[in-house]
Design a protein around this motif. Structure first.
Motif, PDB file in Angstrom:
ATOM      1  N   LYS B 146       0.741  -1.130   0.108  1.00 52.84           N
ATOM      2  CA  LYS B 146      -0.065   0.002  -0.091  1.00 52.84           C
ATOM      3  C   LYS B 146       0.810   1.012   0.010  1.00 52.84           C
ATOM      4  CE  LYS B 146      -4.083  -1.860   1.903  1.00 52.84           C
ATOM      5  NZ  LYS B 146      -4.044  -3.202   1.915  1.00 52.84           N
ATOM      6  N   GLY B 147       1.860   1.157  -0.734  1.00 52.64           N
ATOM      7  CA  GLY B 147       2.700   2.594  -0.985  1.00 52.64           C
ATOM      8  C   GLY B 147       3.822   2.789   0.204  1.00 52.64           C
ATOM      9  N   ARG B 148       4.009   1.590   0.896  1.00 52.87           N
ATOM     10  CA  ARG B 148       5.217   1.876   1.788  1.00 52.87           C
ATOM     11  C   ARG B 148       6.442   1.470   1.763  1.00 52.87           C
ATOM     12  NH1 ARG B 148       1.326  -0.850   5.475  1.00 52.87           N
ATOM     13  NH2 ARG B 148       0.130   0.767   6.744  1.00 52.87           N
ATOM     14  N   VAL B 149       6.362   0.568   0.350  1.00 52.28           N
ATOM     15  CA  VAL B 149       7.778   0.316  -0.320  1.00 52.28           C
ATOM     16  C   VAL B 149       7.603   0.761  -1.707  1.00 52.28           C
ATOM     17  CG1 VAL B 149       9.339  -1.534  -0.763  1.00 52.28           C
ATOM     18  CG2 VAL B 149       7.835  -1.582   1.396  1.00 52.28           C
ATOM     19  N   GLU B 150       8.539   0.989  -2.109  1.00 50.90           N
ATOM     20  CA  GLU B 150       8.681   1.472  -3.763  1.00 50.90           C
ATOM     21  C   GLU B 150       9.668   0.994  -4.087  1.00 50.90           C
ATOM     22  OE1 GLU B 150       6.287   5.782  -3.649  1.00 50.90           O
ATOM     23  OE2 GLU B 150       8.526   5.932  -3.663  1.00 50.90           O
ATOM     24  N   LEU B 151       9.577   0.599  -5.595  1.00 50.54           N
ATOM     25  CA  LEU B 151      10.444   0.037  -6.391  1.00 50.54           C
ATOM     26  C   LEU B 151      10.776   1.003  -7.372  1.00 50.54           C
ATOM     27  CD1 LEU B 151      12.100  -2.718  -7.302  1.00 50.54           C
ATOM     28  CD2 LEU B 151      10.282  -2.813  -8.837  1.00 50.54           C
ATOM     29  N   HIS B 152      12.106   1.807  -7.430  1.00 48.46           N
ATOM     30  CA  HIS B 152      12.455   2.687  -8.343  1.00 48.46           C
ATOM     31  C   HIS B 152      13.205   2.268  -9.316  1.00 48.46           C
ATOM     32  CE1 HIS B 152      11.011   6.610  -6.148  1.00 48.46           C
ATOM     33  NE2 HIS B 152      10.973   5.597  -5.114  1.00 48.46           N
ATOM     34  N   LYS B 153      13.107   2.956 -10.507  1.00 47.80           N
ATOM     35  CA  LYS B 153      14.226   2.625 -11.515  1.00 47.80           C
ATOM     36  C   LYS B 153      14.753   3.995 -12.119  1.00 47.80           C
ATOM     37  CE  LYS B 153      13.952   0.606 -16.458  1.00 47.80           C
ATOM     38  NZ  LYS B 153      13.113   0.086 -17.439  1.00 47.80           N
ATOM     39  N   VAL B 154      16.130   4.019 -12.038  1.00 46.56           N
ATOM     40  CA  VAL B 154      16.752   5.226 -12.576  1.00 46.56           C
ATOM     41  C   VAL B 154      17.982   5.040 -13.317  1.00 46.56           C
ATOM     42  CG1 VAL B 154      16.222   6.797 -10.605  1.00 46.56           C
ATOM     43  CG2 VAL B 154      18.143   5.379 -10.408  1.00 46.56           C
ATOM     44  N   ARG B 155      18.595   5.635 -13.999  1.00 46.12           N
ATOM     45  CA  ARG B 155      19.540   5.648 -15.010  1.00 46.12           C
ATOM     46  C   ARG B 155      20.751   6.342 -14.324  1.00 46.12           C
ATOM     47  NH1 ARG B 155      22.215   8.354 -18.424  1.00 46.12           N
ATOM     48  NH2 ARG B 155      23.273   7.083 -20.180  1.00 46.12           N
ATOM     49  N   LEU B 156      21.849   5.567 -13.936  1.00 47.16           N
ATOM     50  CA  LEU B 156      22.975   6.137 -13.236  1.00 47.16           C
ATOM     51  C   LEU B 156      23.560   7.318 -14.176  1.00 47.16           C
ATOM     52  CD1 LEU B 156      24.856   3.231 -11.401  1.00 47.16           C
ATOM     53  CD2 LEU B 156      23.356   4.971 -10.472  1.00 47.16           C
ATOM     54  N   PRO B 157      23.900   8.496 -13.939  1.00 45.84           N
ATOM     55  CA  PRO B 157      24.251   9.419 -14.701  1.00 45.84           C
ATOM     56  C   PRO B 157      25.835   9.072 -14.952  1.00 45.84           C
ATOM     57  CG  PRO B 157      23.643  10.538 -12.595  1.00 45.84           C
ATOM     58  CD  PRO B 157      23.341   8.931 -12.576  1.00 45.84           C
ATOM     59  N   ASP B 158      26.588   9.993 -15.957  1.00 43.32           N
ATOM     60  CA  ASP B 158      27.812   9.572 -16.192  1.00 43.32           C
ATOM     61  C   ASP B 158      28.819   9.856 -14.954  1.00 43.32           C
ATOM     62  OD1 ASP B 158      27.499   8.549 -18.519  1.00 43.32           O
ATOM     63  OD2 ASP B 158      27.893  10.507 -19.495  1.00 43.32           O
ATOM     64  N   ASN B 159      28.470  10.617 -14.145  1.00 40.39           N
ATOM     65  CA  ASN B 159      29.279  11.368 -13.164  1.00 40.39           C
ATOM     66  C   ASN B 159      28.886  10.709 -11.716  1.00 40.39           C
ATOM     67  OD1 ASN B 159      27.209  12.713 -12.832  1.00 40.39           O
ATOM     68  ND2 ASN B 159      28.098  14.909 -12.936  1.00 40.39           N
ATOM     69  N   SER B 160      28.184   9.626 -11.599  1.00 37.57           N
ATOM     70  CA  SER B 160      27.786   9.275 -10.569  1.00 37.57           C
ATOM     71  C   SER B 160      28.688   8.660  -9.618  1.00 37.57           C
ATOM     72  CB  SER B 160      26.652   8.248 -10.769  1.00 37.57           C
ATOM     73  OG  SER B 160      26.255   7.508  -9.542  1.00 37.57           O
ATOM     74  N   PRO B 161      28.786   9.106  -8.309  1.00 37.14           N
ATOM     75  CA  PRO B 161      29.819   8.332  -7.327  1.00 37.14           C
ATOM     76  C   PRO B 161      29.496   6.926  -7.474  1.00 37.14           C
ATOM     77  CG  PRO B 161      28.140   9.656  -6.036  1.00 37.14           C
ATOM     78  CD  PRO B 161      27.738   9.900  -7.675  1.00 37.14           C
ATOM     79  N   LEU B 162      28.363   6.263  -7.996  1.00 32.48           N
ATOM     80  CA  LEU B 162      28.311   4.843  -7.770  1.00 32.48           C
ATOM     81  C   LEU B 162      28.994   4.323  -8.825  1.00 32.48           C
ATOM     82  CD1 LEU B 162      24.512   4.232  -6.821  1.00 32.48           C
ATOM     83  CD2 LEU B 162      26.571   4.456  -5.367  1.00 32.48           C
ATOM     84  N   ASP B 163      29.605   4.943  -9.832  1.00 32.05           N
ATOM     85  CA  ASP B 163      30.119   4.409 -11.145  1.00 32.05           C
ATOM     86  C   ASP B 163      31.562   3.545 -10.602  1.00 32.05           C
ATOM     87  OD1 ASP B 163      31.170   3.540 -13.429  1.00 32.05           O
ATOM     88  OD2 ASP B 163      31.733   5.790 -14.070  1.00 32.05           O
ATOM     89  N   GLY B 164      31.592   2.427 -10.807  1.00 32.44           N
ATOM     90  CA  GLY B 164      32.623   1.604 -10.409  1.00 32.44           C
ATOM     91  C   GLY B 164      32.601   0.976  -8.952  1.00 32.44           C
ATOM     92  N   LEU B 165      31.442   0.974  -8.424  1.00 31.97           N
ATOM     93  CA  LEU B 165      31.283   0.773  -7.050  1.00 31.97           C
ATOM     94  C   LEU B 165      30.651  -0.523  -6.779  1.00 31.97           C
ATOM     95  CD1 LEU B 165      31.490   2.513  -4.489  1.00 31.97           C
ATOM     96  CD2 LEU B 165      29.117   2.458  -4.125  1.00 31.97           C
ATOM     97  N   LYS B 166      31.432  -1.221  -5.754  1.00 36.77           N
ATOM     98  CA  LYS B 166      30.818  -2.542  -5.577  1.00 36.77           C
ATOM     99  C   LYS B 166      29.766  -2.339  -4.649  1.00 36.77           C
ATOM    100  CE  LYS B 166      34.628  -6.121  -5.847  1.00 36.77           C
ATOM    101  NZ  LYS B 166      35.403  -7.028  -5.058  1.00 36.77           N
ATOM    102  N   LEU B 167      28.665  -3.496  -4.924  1.00 35.79           N
ATOM    103  CA  LEU B 167      27.399  -3.224  -3.936  1.00 35.79           C
ATOM    104  C   LEU B 167      27.631  -3.544  -2.546  1.00 35.79           C
ATOM    105  CD1 LEU B 167      24.619  -5.161  -6.060  1.00 35.79           C
ATOM    106  CD2 LEU B 167      25.130  -2.481  -5.939  1.00 35.79           C
ATOM    107  N   LEU B 168      28.828  -4.211  -2.305  1.00 33.31           N
ATOM    108  CA  LEU B 168      29.122  -4.609  -0.845  1.00 33.31           C
ATOM    109  C   LEU B 168      29.513  -3.039  -0.389  1.00 33.31           C
ATOM    110  CD1 LEU B 168      31.486  -7.513  -0.590  1.00 33.31           C
ATOM    111  CD2 LEU B 168      29.291  -7.206   0.458  1.00 33.31           C
TER     112      LEU B 168
END
Lengths: 303, 456
Positions: B146-168
């Protein structure tokens, strides 16, 4: 116009026709009258281009329009008539190819007109094929194709083009299931009629060979009328004639009625005006005919 | 499944088309032969007649159907049709009920009426628009619990700090989000493990609470300021619902509507919103009302052409998030080629809701699936299961469960509290569990366990 789709579907029809031709080949082999070669040759003539046309498999399937449906349906009726005539021509059963075409068109369209003077001189395999065209034409080759070949939703256009009238009446939501049900009822009734003829043999009400009963059944199932004897039905016993008459009436009924009967929707049957009209015709017409048939002495047994 | 759709209007026709593609057997009932004619290109059975009469419903085979969906023009007709269909023995019923005044009353008698679901297309559309306005950078958002959890979909931008990051390492950031599916390139879909390395350009789907999601967007360098000033052009039902939701969210809302009567009623029902009486296609009026300073502009009038023009104009004068409502579903490639921001088709949204319900219903025949979404282009599924006392997974810490390799537990909802699961958490009876997987056909929570090899 989606030519690839049209050719692809025509290929399907041709392969199907080739398959159907194998049935009379078996009959011809059983009777050993030498007509099997002409039938088998025709089957091959159907199968080879049919298989080649399947290579035209269209890339995207959702591109068929209503007019493509009309083209496929008309073309396939023409093609099966022209090809279905070949066995008669190859064997020489008819004076010319044109006569053979006449005979086949008459068969597939369940018209029943014939140019053959001496039917009994035609070998059994070809006679079987001649009657079989009635049976196939009665429900439609394309309906059979819809029932067996898995096609996309676009094939609805085929059914629309194939069926008379502006709207397609379906018995169940899925067209393919509808086609299957139609052929199921058709086959079951065909078997019933053959069994009814055989009862005549069993109880001595009139002799009829299995071959004759199958061919006569095909003729009445398709409401066409090809017989396998020169004098038509005249030389059979009243029992055989009565079975044929009843079968002809039953096969003339709209098949939706039988589906309603099976699915116990009796109210829909009672409301059906087409059925009412059909019944009122038969309430009066058969009386004089039956009277004249029964008053005649049994014809001499033929051998 | 056998489905009877009563009413062949816009939504009825869209539904028939979409449910047919999912392989169901569809019968459509409508009073008008012309309406039925418009769907004659579909492989469905049509029955002409009043969908509230016993005879017509019987003829349509409601008594043996699994689901009846009533989408006629009035709420009362729909409810009555569902009531009769239920009595005739249909498995489930869905009614379209538009009037918000009925909502509470219907909730009260829903079980007595045997209604499985009511659908308000305008409310559904408004909710979907509101979701996008709250997180304007997401491509797509689906909700659970009922809206308490959301599943988002986004595109990682080129300069994102997540680039090259391990999920751990991402886990160490205590972001409270769980990346559950990654799309890379045109075809590849991964259910990532801890050693998975993210790349710029990946389209990631992650599970999070609504508030956490907003923080996460900020952290990974995607500008995601939830909108504060919203201008709604047109004061129809969708505008009303949307305004209410945006006001609840704390945004300021300005509605421009040309009918004085509608304006008065809106201002009564939405005392916190600014209601402007005027023509929204008037450039000067829009400028006067400060369209340049808006964070979001939504064109929601009943006329597609006006909506398109107003959105194009808004795009030219502001950097706001643009939302355009289009009723027509034809000429879609033209609509796509124009820069209209997020385009919404109310009838698709309504149909999607029902299709989603049907999928879950089909999945839940004898199972305990609560919600089901096809995500990342139908290549993966996100399902919500309810754990029962009999479930084999209950009580054991997640790290000790032998889960299937291509599957991930995204969230656990315990009495409304959302846990982002770690290895030490357990699933307890009564929880609902969000599972993301590339395996299709999971029917039961226990299916998430690796199948035990048959012991000899």
């Amino acid at each position: 116009m989606n030519y690839r789709m049209i050719f692809y579907l025509l290929g399907d029809v041709l392969l199907l026709l080739g398959g159907f031709l194998l049935l009379p080949v078996i009959v011809a082999l059983i009777y050993g009258e030498g007509d099997w070669a002409s039938l088998l040759l025709t089957a091959a003539i159907c199968a080879v281009p049919g298989g080649l046309l399947l290579l035209c498999k269209p890339k995207q399937r959702r591109a068929m329009q209503a007019r493509d449906g009309f083209v496929v349906v008309s073309l396939s009726w023409i093609v099966i008539s022209l090809l279905g005539a070949l066995p008669f021509y190859f064997y020489g059963a008819t004076p010319s190819y044109l006569d053979a075409v006449f005979e086949t068109v008459s068969g597939f369209s369940t018209t029943g007109a014939s140019i053959l003077h001496n039917v009994e001189a035609v070998p059994h395999g070809l006679l079987f094929w001649r009657s079989f065209t009635h049976w196939l034409g009665g429900m439609g080759v394309l309906v059979f194709m819809l029932a067996v070949v898995p096609l996309s939703g676009d094939s609805l256009y085929l059914l629309k083009a194939e069926s008379p009238g502006p709207s397609v009446s379906k018995m169940v939501p899925k067209m393919r299931t509808s086609a299957m049900i139609l052929y199921g009822i058709y086959c079951a009734m065909t078997l019933l009629q053959i069994c009814a003829y055989q009862l005549g043999n069993l109880f001595g009400w009139g002799e009829i060979s299995l071959f004759d009963s199958v061919c006569l059944t095909f003729g009445s199932a398709g409401t066409g009328g090809f017989a396998v004897r020169n004098d038509g039905l005249a030389s059979y016993t009243p029992y055989i004639q009565s079975v044929t008459t009843v079968a002809m009436i039953l096969f003339g009924v709209n098949f939706s009625i039988y589906f309603f009967l099976i699915s116990r929707k009796f109210r829909l049957i009672a409301r059906n005006s087409e059925l009412k009209c059909w019944c009122s015709c038969w309430r009066w017409c058969p009386c004089p005919a039956t009277a004249s048939t029964c008053s005649r002495p049994n014809p001499p047994a033929r051998r | 499944m056998k489905i009877v759709i009563i009413g062949a209007g816009k939504i009825g026709a869209t539904l028939a088309d979409q449910l047919l593609r999912e392989g169901h057997e569809i019968t459509v009932v409508d009073r008008s032969a012309e309406a039925l004619d418009t769907i004659s290109t579909l492989d469905v059975m049509t029955v002409e007649g009043n969908g509230i009469t016993l005879q017509t419903l019987r003829e349509a085979g409601v008594d043996t159907a699994d689901l009846a969906i009533a989408v006629m023009s009035t709420d009362e007709e729909n409810l009555l049709a569902c009531l009769i269909a239920k009595k005739l023995g249909v498995g489930n019923t869905i009614a379209r009920v538009r009037n918000p005044e009925y909502a509470e009353g219907i909730r009260l008698v829903k079980d007595d009426l045997g209604l499985s679901m009511t659908l308000n297309p305008e409310l559904a559309s408004a909710s979907e628009i509101a979701r996008i306005l709250r997180a304007p950078s997401a491509i797509k958002i689906d909700t659970f619990s009922k809206g308490r959890v959301e599943l988002h979909k986004v595109r990682l931008p080129d300069n994102s700090p997540l680039d090259g990051l391990k999920l751990l390492e991402l886990g160490k950031m205590h972001s409270g989000v769980l990346i559950c599916a990654v799309e890379r390139g045109a075809h590849d879909v991964y259910i990532p493990s801890g050693n998975f390395v993210l790349k710029a350009g990946d389209r990631i789907s992650f599970v999070a609470k609504p508030r956490t999601a907003a923080k996460f967007f900020h952290k990974i360098g995607i500008p995601s300021e939830p909108v504060k000033r919203v201008m709604l052009l047109g004061g129809g039902r969708i505008s009303y619902y949307l305004a209410r939701q945006m006001l609840d969210f704390g945004a300021s809302v300005k509605i421009i509507e040309s009918s004085a009567e509608v304006c008065e009623s809106l201002s009564e029902r939405l005392p916190d919103a600014d209601i402007i009486h005027g023509d929204a296609t008037n450039e000067h009026l829009l400028a006067q009302e400060g369209i340049e300073k808006m964070d979001a502009v939504a064109s929601l009038t009943g006329i597609d052409e006006e909506n398109v023009l107003m959105s194009l104009y808004a795009r030219s004068v502001t950097k706001a998030k643009i939302v355009t409502k289009i009723n027509r579903t034809t000429f879609s490639h033209i609509v796509k080629s124009m820069d209209l921001g997020s385009v919404f088709h109310p009838r698709y949204i309504a149909a999607d809701h029902i299709v989603r319900y049907v999928r879950a219903m089909q999945n839940s025949l004898g199972s305990n699936v609560e919600t089901l979404y096809k995500i990342v282009g139908n290549k993966a599924e996100a399902l919500e299961f309810r754990a029962t006392a009999k479930s084999a997974v209950c009580g054991t810490p997640l790290m000790e469960l032998r889960l299937r390799p291509d599957l991930l537990i995204g969230a656990i909802n315990r009495n409304g509290r959302i846990l982002t699961p770690s290895g030490r958490d357990t699933i307890e009876p009564g929880d609902t569990v969000v599972v993301v997987t590339t395996v299709t056909g999971l029917n039961d929570l226990d299916d998430i366990l690796e199948k035990r090899r048959a012991r000899v």
